[in-house]
Design a protein around this motif. Sequence first.
Motif, PDB file in Angstrom:
ATOM      1  N   ASN A 293      86.124  30.637  47.362  1.00  0.00           N
ATOM      2  CA  ASN A 293      86.647  31.807  46.657  1.00  0.00           C
ATOM      3  C   ASN A 293      87.432  32.640  47.651  1.00  0.00           C
ATOM      4  O   ASN A 293      86.864  33.208  48.578  1.00  0.00           O
ATOM      5  N   ASN A 294      88.753  32.703  47.463  1.00  0.00           N
ATOM      6  CA  ASN A 294      89.548  33.483  48.405  1.00  0.00           C
ATOM      7  C   ASN A 294      89.987  34.839  47.845  1.00  0.00           C
ATOM      8  O   ASN A 294      90.894  35.472  48.348  1.00  0.00           O
ATOM      9  N   GLY A 295      89.283  35.311  46.844  1.00  0.00           N
ATOM     10  CA  GLY A 295      89.495  36.672  46.356  1.00  0.00           C
ATOM     11  C   GLY A 295      88.560  37.642  47.067  1.00  0.00           C
ATOM     12  O   GLY A 295      87.416  37.307  47.365  1.00  0.00           O
ATOM     13  N   ILE A 296      89.059  38.839  47.373  1.00  0.00           N
ATOM     14  CA  ILE A 296      88.251  39.868  48.036  1.00  0.00           C
ATOM     15  C   ILE A 296      88.554  41.226  47.404  1.00  0.00           C
ATOM     16  O   ILE A 296      89.494  41.372  46.626  1.00  0.00           O
ATOM     17  N   HIS A 297      87.748  42.218  47.739  1.00  0.00           N
ATOM     18  CA  HIS A 297      87.971  43.595  47.304  1.00  0.00           C
ATOM     19  C   HIS A 297      87.959  44.505  48.520  1.00  0.00           C
ATOM     20  O   HIS A 297      87.179  44.300  49.453  1.00  0.00           O
ATOM     21  N   ASP A 298      88.818  45.520  48.510  1.00  0.00           N
ATOM     22  CA  ASP A 298      88.814  46.527  49.554  1.00  0.00           C
ATOM     23  C   ASP A 298      87.485  47.288  49.501  1.00  0.00           C
ATOM     24  O   ASP A 298      87.035  47.694  48.419  1.00  0.00           O
ATOM     25  N   LEU A 299      86.844  47.473  50.640  1.00  0.00           N
ATOM     26  CA  LEU A 299      85.534  48.112  50.669  1.00  0.00           C
ATOM     27  C   LEU A 299      85.563  49.554  50.172  1.00  0.00           C
ATOM     28  O   LEU A 299      84.633  50.022  49.516  1.00  0.00           O
ATOM     29  N   ALA A 300      86.635  50.267  50.484  1.00  0.00           N
ATOM     30  CA  ALA A 300      86.703  51.685  50.122  1.00  0.00           C
ATOM     31  C   ALA A 300      87.125  51.900  48.673  1.00  0.00           C
ATOM     32  O   ALA A 300      86.533  52.710  47.958  1.00  0.00           O
TER      33      ALA A 300
ATOM     34  N   LEU B  34      82.909  29.063  51.176  1.00  0.00           N
ATOM     35  CA  LEU B  34      84.034  29.517  51.997  1.00  0.00           C
ATOM     36  C   LEU B  34      84.664  30.702  51.288  1.00  0.00           C
ATOM     37  O   LEU B  34      84.910  30.640  50.083  1.00  0.00           O
ATOM     38  N   VAL B  35      84.916  31.773  52.035  1.00  0.00           N
ATOM     39  CA  VAL B  35      85.477  32.982  51.448  1.00  0.00           C
ATOM     40  C   VAL B  35      86.829  33.306  52.070  1.00  0.00           C
ATOM     41  O   VAL B  35      87.259  32.665  53.026  1.00  0.00           O
ATOM     42  N   ALA B  36      87.481  34.334  51.534  1.00  0.00           N
ATOM     43  CA  ALA B  36      88.843  34.713  51.924  1.00  0.00           C
ATOM     44  C   ALA B  36      88.998  34.797  53.434  1.00  0.00           C
ATOM     45  O   ALA B  36      88.176  35.382  54.119  1.00  0.00           O
ATOM     46  N   GLY B  37      90.080  34.190  53.933  1.00  0.00           N
ATOM     47  CA  GLY B  37      90.380  34.237  55.353  1.00  0.00           C
ATOM     48  C   GLY B  37      89.748  33.127  56.165  1.00  0.00           C
ATOM     49  O   GLY B  37      90.029  32.987  57.355  1.00  0.00           O
ATOM     50  N   ALA B  38      88.899  32.321  55.561  1.00  0.00           N
ATOM     51  CA  ALA B  38      88.260  31.218  56.286  1.00  0.00           C
ATOM     52  C   ALA B  38      89.267  30.103  56.530  1.00  0.00           C
ATOM     53  O   ALA B  38      90.214  29.925  55.771  1.00  0.00           O
TER      54      ALA B  38
END
Length: 197
Positions: free
Chosen positions: A111-118, A141-145
């Motif tokens: 999954n290469n989707g992420i969310h901004d923490l703030a 495996l996550v985004a940026g791997a």
Amino acid sequence: MIGALLLHTRRLGAPNALPRRLLAGLLQLLSEAEARVLRPDERTFLREAYLRVQGVQFTRPLYFSQGFRLYRTSLLRIGPRASFGENCGLYVHADLTIGSDFIAAPGLTINNGIHDLATLQPSAAPIVIGDRVWCGVNVTLVAGASVGDDCVIGANSLVMSAIPPRCLAAGTPARVIRHDIRPEEHRPLWSGFPRSA
């Protein structure tokens, strides 16, 4: 299986997308039935048709076992002789490249989707997996791997960063625990696959 078809029809979008989405849902249903009766050394015609309708770039031969999930909003490329075990899921929000001779044990999630923490705004980062990589059971495996050529990722590992070539990595997050695990000669690992037509 019926739920998968309903999911595709619920996300129909524009009227001109209806035929393609219905076809994708039907092919997903039929390819799941096909996966229950075929072995990894047999060609999966319906799964290949489903991938084509979904816009996936791939090279035969390849194999997807039952329970395969695909959510694709960006480019997905899969090299020849890739094999995915049961209940693998690919959630493609940014470019995802999987090299040749890839082996995934059951439960792989990419999954290469992420969310901004703030702000919790969604974004995505590409993932690249090299040639001759083996992922054990329940690897994520996550985004940026990224995973280099000739690597093995141990069972239940979470890959969040770059893994260099020819390494064994394991853990949460995954860390290199052994280097130079394979000779540098480059040859296909899956000799049992049928020849590509």
